[in-house]
Design a protein around this motif. Structure first.
Motif, PDB file in Angstrom:
ATOM      1  N   LYS A 163     -24.131  12.651  30.062  1.00 46.42           N
ATOM      2  CA  LYS A 163     -24.779  12.001  29.355  1.00 46.42           C
ATOM      3  C   LYS A 163     -24.494  10.886  28.657  1.00 46.42           C
ATOM      4  O   LYS A 163     -25.457  10.422  27.534  1.00 46.42           O
ATOM      5  CB  LYS A 163     -22.565  12.699  28.038  1.00 46.42           C
ATOM      6  CG  LYS A 163     -22.691  14.011  27.845  1.00 46.42           C
ATOM      7  CD  LYS A 163     -21.041  14.328  27.459  1.00 46.42           C
ATOM      8  CE  LYS A 163     -20.522  15.557  27.798  1.00 46.42           C
ATOM      9  NZ  LYS A 163     -20.700  16.087  29.586  1.00 46.42           N
ATOM     10  N   LEU A 164     -24.640   9.951  29.489  1.00 50.26           N
ATOM     11  CA  LEU A 164     -25.235   8.588  29.395  1.00 50.26           C
ATOM     12  C   LEU A 164     -26.068   7.706  29.430  1.00 50.26           C
ATOM     13  O   LEU A 164     -26.734   7.187  29.945  1.00 50.26           O
ATOM     14  CB  LEU A 164     -23.856   7.906  29.773  1.00 50.26           C
ATOM     15  CG  LEU A 164     -22.680   7.696  29.365  1.00 50.26           C
ATOM     16  CD1 LEU A 164     -21.358   6.891  29.943  1.00 50.26           C
ATOM     17  CD2 LEU A 164     -22.451   7.890  27.443  1.00 50.26           C
ATOM     18  N   ILE A 165     -27.059   9.314  29.962  1.00 48.59           N
ATOM     19  CA  ILE A 165     -28.904   8.661  30.427  1.00 48.59           C
ATOM     20  C   ILE A 165     -29.663   7.861  29.842  1.00 48.59           C
ATOM     21  O   ILE A 165     -29.962   7.086  30.733  1.00 48.59           O
ATOM     22  CB  ILE A 165     -29.212  10.235  31.861  1.00 48.59           C
ATOM     23  CG1 ILE A 165     -30.146  10.352  32.641  1.00 48.59           C
ATOM     24  CG2 ILE A 165     -29.828  11.235  29.989  1.00 48.59           C
ATOM     25  CD1 ILE A 165     -30.492  10.829  33.625  1.00 48.59           C
ATOM     26  N   ASP A 166     -29.685   7.959  28.656  1.00 47.36           N
ATOM     27  CA  ASP A 166     -30.317   6.976  28.035  1.00 47.36           C
ATOM     28  C   ASP A 166     -29.657   6.018  27.719  1.00 47.36           C
ATOM     29  O   ASP A 166     -30.152   5.702  27.006  1.00 47.36           O
ATOM     30  CB  ASP A 166     -30.402   8.505  26.671  1.00 47.36           C
ATOM     31  CG  ASP A 166     -31.613   9.403  26.625  1.00 47.36           C
ATOM     32  OD1 ASP A 166     -32.088   8.931  27.625  1.00 47.36           O
ATOM     33  OD2 ASP A 166     -31.432  10.261  26.938  1.00 47.36           O
ATOM     34  N   TYR A 167     -28.586   5.705  27.818  1.00 49.46           N
ATOM     35  CA  TYR A 167     -27.762   3.854  27.299  1.00 49.46           C
ATOM     36  C   TYR A 167     -28.280   3.557  28.536  1.00 49.46           C
ATOM     37  O   TYR A 167     -28.074   3.720  29.331  1.00 49.46           O
ATOM     38  CB  TYR A 167     -26.022   4.651  27.632  1.00 49.46           C
ATOM     39  CG  TYR A 167     -25.467   3.403  27.340  1.00 49.46           C
ATOM     40  CD1 TYR A 167     -25.134   3.106  25.585  1.00 49.46           C
ATOM     41  CD2 TYR A 167     -24.745   2.870  28.628  1.00 49.46           C
ATOM     42  CE1 TYR A 167     -24.943   1.864  25.656  1.00 49.46           C
ATOM     43  CE2 TYR A 167     -24.585   1.630  28.320  1.00 49.46           C
ATOM     44  CZ  TYR A 167     -24.460   1.085  26.918  1.00 49.46           C
ATOM     45  OH  TYR A 167     -23.549   0.266  26.903  1.00 49.46           O
ATOM     46  N   PRO A 168     -28.293   2.680  28.068  1.00 48.18           N
ATOM     47  CA  PRO A 168     -28.644   1.607  27.229  1.00 48.18           C
ATOM     48  C   PRO A 168     -29.671   1.621  25.705  1.00 48.18           C
ATOM     49  O   PRO A 168     -29.865   1.320  24.908  1.00 48.18           O
ATOM     50  CB  PRO A 168     -27.972  -0.057  26.953  1.00 48.18           C
ATOM     51  CG  PRO A 168     -29.057   0.171  28.655  1.00 48.18           C
ATOM     52  CD  PRO A 168     -28.570   1.136  29.518  1.00 48.18           C
ATOM     53  N   SER A 169     -29.870   1.895  26.177  1.00 51.50           N
ATOM     54  CA  SER A 169     -31.582   2.316  25.834  1.00 51.50           C
ATOM     55  C   SER A 169     -32.022   3.389  24.569  1.00 51.50           C
ATOM     56  O   SER A 169     -32.934   2.681  23.327  1.00 51.50           O
ATOM     57  CB  SER A 169     -33.230   2.904  26.334  1.00 51.50           C
ATOM     58  OG  SER A 169     -32.686   4.028  26.602  1.00 51.50           O
ATOM     59  N   GLN A 170     -31.015   3.649  24.579  1.00 54.81           N
ATOM     60  CA  GLN A 170     -30.595   4.670  22.923  1.00 54.81           C
ATOM     61  C   GLN A 170     -29.000   4.389  22.919  1.00 54.81           C
ATOM     62  O   GLN A 170     -27.786   4.488  23.772  1.00 54.81           O
ATOM     63  CB  GLN A 170     -30.720   6.113  23.348  1.00 54.81           C
ATOM     64  CG  GLN A 170     -32.617   6.496  23.202  1.00 54.81           C
ATOM     65  CD  GLN A 170     -33.248   8.073  23.443  1.00 54.81           C
ATOM     66  OE1 GLN A 170     -31.484   8.691  23.467  1.00 54.81           O
ATOM     67  NE2 GLN A 170     -34.304   8.543  23.332  1.00 54.81           N
ATOM     68  N   ASP A 171     -28.843   4.840  21.478  1.00 54.52           N
ATOM     69  CA  ASP A 171     -27.466   4.786  21.077  1.00 54.52           C
ATOM     70  C   ASP A 171     -26.640   6.103  21.633  1.00 54.52           C
ATOM     71  O   ASP A 171     -26.930   7.085  21.589  1.00 54.52           O
ATOM     72  CB  ASP A 171     -26.973   4.394  19.435  1.00 54.52           C
ATOM     73  CG  ASP A 171     -27.225   3.124  18.879  1.00 54.52           C
ATOM     74  OD1 ASP A 171     -27.416   2.431  20.413  1.00 54.52           O
ATOM     75  OD2 ASP A 171     -27.524   3.172  18.013  1.00 54.52           O
ATOM     76  N   ILE A 172     -25.135   5.710  22.150  1.00 54.52           N
ATOM     77  CA  ILE A 172     -25.011   7.219  22.554  1.00 54.52           C
ATOM     78  C   ILE A 172     -23.349   7.523  21.857  1.00 54.52           C
ATOM     79  O   ILE A 172     -22.682   6.194  22.111  1.00 54.52           O
ATOM     80  CB  ILE A 172     -24.210   7.780  23.961  1.00 54.52           C
ATOM     81  CG1 ILE A 172     -25.960   7.446  24.754  1.00 54.52           C
ATOM     82  CG2 ILE A 172     -23.837   8.689  24.104  1.00 54.52           C
ATOM     83  CD1 ILE A 172     -27.507   8.552  24.294  1.00 54.52           C
ATOM     84  N   TYR A 173     -23.160   8.457  21.366  1.00 54.39           N
ATOM     85  CA  TYR A 173     -22.318   8.522  20.502  1.00 54.39           C
ATOM     86  C   TYR A 173     -20.887   8.748  22.124  1.00 54.39           C
ATOM     87  O   TYR A 173     -21.172  10.153  22.673  1.00 54.39           O
ATOM     88  CB  TYR A 173     -22.220   9.708  19.529  1.00 54.39           C
ATOM     89  CG  TYR A 173     -22.480   9.130  17.981  1.00 54.39           C
ATOM     90  CD1 TYR A 173     -21.467   8.432  17.820  1.00 54.39           C
ATOM     91  CD2 TYR A 173     -23.878   9.156  18.017  1.00 54.39           C
ATOM     92  CE1 TYR A 173     -22.344   7.542  16.176  1.00 54.39           C
ATOM     93  CE2 TYR A 173     -24.296   8.860  16.855  1.00 54.39           C
ATOM     94  CZ  TYR A 173     -23.073   7.980  15.854  1.00 54.39           C
ATOM     95  OH  TYR A 173     -23.762   7.099  15.109  1.00 54.39           O
ATOM     96  N   TRP A 174     -19.665   8.779  22.109  1.00 62.40           N
ATOM     97  CA  TRP A 174     -18.756   8.751  23.771  1.00 62.40           C
ATOM     98  C   TRP A 174     -17.558  10.248  22.622  1.00 62.40           C
ATOM     99  O   TRP A 174     -16.281   9.507  21.996  1.00 62.40           O
ATOM    100  CB  TRP A 174     -18.038   8.176  24.082  1.00 62.40           C
ATOM    101  CG  TRP A 174     -17.374   8.393  25.130  1.00 62.40           C
ATOM    102  CD1 TRP A 174     -16.104   7.862  25.805  1.00 62.40           C
ATOM    103  CD2 TRP A 174     -18.074   8.874  26.544  1.00 62.40           C
ATOM    104  NE1 TRP A 174     -15.890   8.264  26.561  1.00 62.40           N
ATOM    105  CE2 TRP A 174     -17.115   9.192  27.240  1.00 62.40           C
ATOM    106  CE3 TRP A 174     -19.786   9.702  26.710  1.00 62.40           C
ATOM    107  CZ2 TRP A 174     -17.283   9.775  29.218  1.00 62.40           C
ATOM    108  CZ3 TRP A 174     -19.778   9.858  28.154  1.00 62.40           C
ATOM    109  CH2 TRP A 174     -18.516  10.044  28.448  1.00 62.40           C
TER     110      TRP A 174
END
Length: 196
Positions: A163-174
């Motif tokens: 679920k964090l594959i695009d973090y940190p390039s995109q904001d991710i809600y946890w």
């Protein structure tokens, strides 16, 4: 406990929202959702509702610790608590292992002889407070500090979670901690039972 009430209200809220059918005119603004319940869930509003419950749970923990401390110190008012030279603002929410001398664990041990580290539900309460901080101060958007502190606290490295594959390039809600909200409410109750 206020959090349990909010958690019981959730199904009632979903049912009421699902009964609010969108007209053809309304669908021009909200898309192809049939009712407000569908829209509420697919726009993550259900998760933000649960975030509010997690924040209230953290507040309940803080208030519970404060009340217990006041009882043990025989304080009858917040004015008396504020005059306590050992209590700083927000000390009762600082129960993490990294909150050493300025935290509630040290305060409880030194001032009232209560070792919170012996409470078998302390880790769960610490985890709740970590999640509460993420939701109250960052609206659930994950950051490096949260990832690092979660690993320090639990030993689990969530940085490799898909679920964090695009973090940190995109904001991710946890949202993952919200799946355990009911358990966290029960753990909090058990934590305070052991203090009694």
């Amino acid at each position: 406990m206020c959090c349990r009430n909010a958690f019981f209200l959730r199904p009632c809220l979903i049912k009421a929202l699902s009964q609010q059918i969108f007209t053809t005119e309304a669908k021009k603004f909200v898309g192809e959702y049939n009712n407000y319940g569908e829209y509420w869930e697919r726009s993550f509003s259900d998760r933000f509702f649960d975030m509010g419950t997690m924040i209230r749970l953290g507040t309940s923990i803080e208030i519970g610790l404060k009340s217990y401390y006041m009882k043990k110190k025989l304080y009858s008012s917040l004015t008396e608590l504020k005059s306590d030279p050992h209590c700083s603002q927000n000390i009762f929410q600082r129960i993490q292992p990294w909150n050493t001398s300025g935290g509630a664990i040290n305060l409880f041990y030194q001032q009232i002889g209560c070792d919170l580290n012996t409470n078998s539900f302390l880790l769960s309460v610490q985890e709740i407070m970590l999640h509460r901080h993420l939701y109250a101060h960052n609206s659930g958007l994950i950051d490096d500090k949260y990832i690092e502190r979660y690993k320090t606290l639990t030993g689990i490295d969530i940085s490799s979670d898909e679920k964090l594959i695009d973090y940190p390039s995109q904001d991710i809600y946890w949202f993952e901690p919200l799946k355990k909200l009911n358990e966290f409410i029960d753990y909090t109750r058990e934590f305070f039972k052991l203090l009694a």
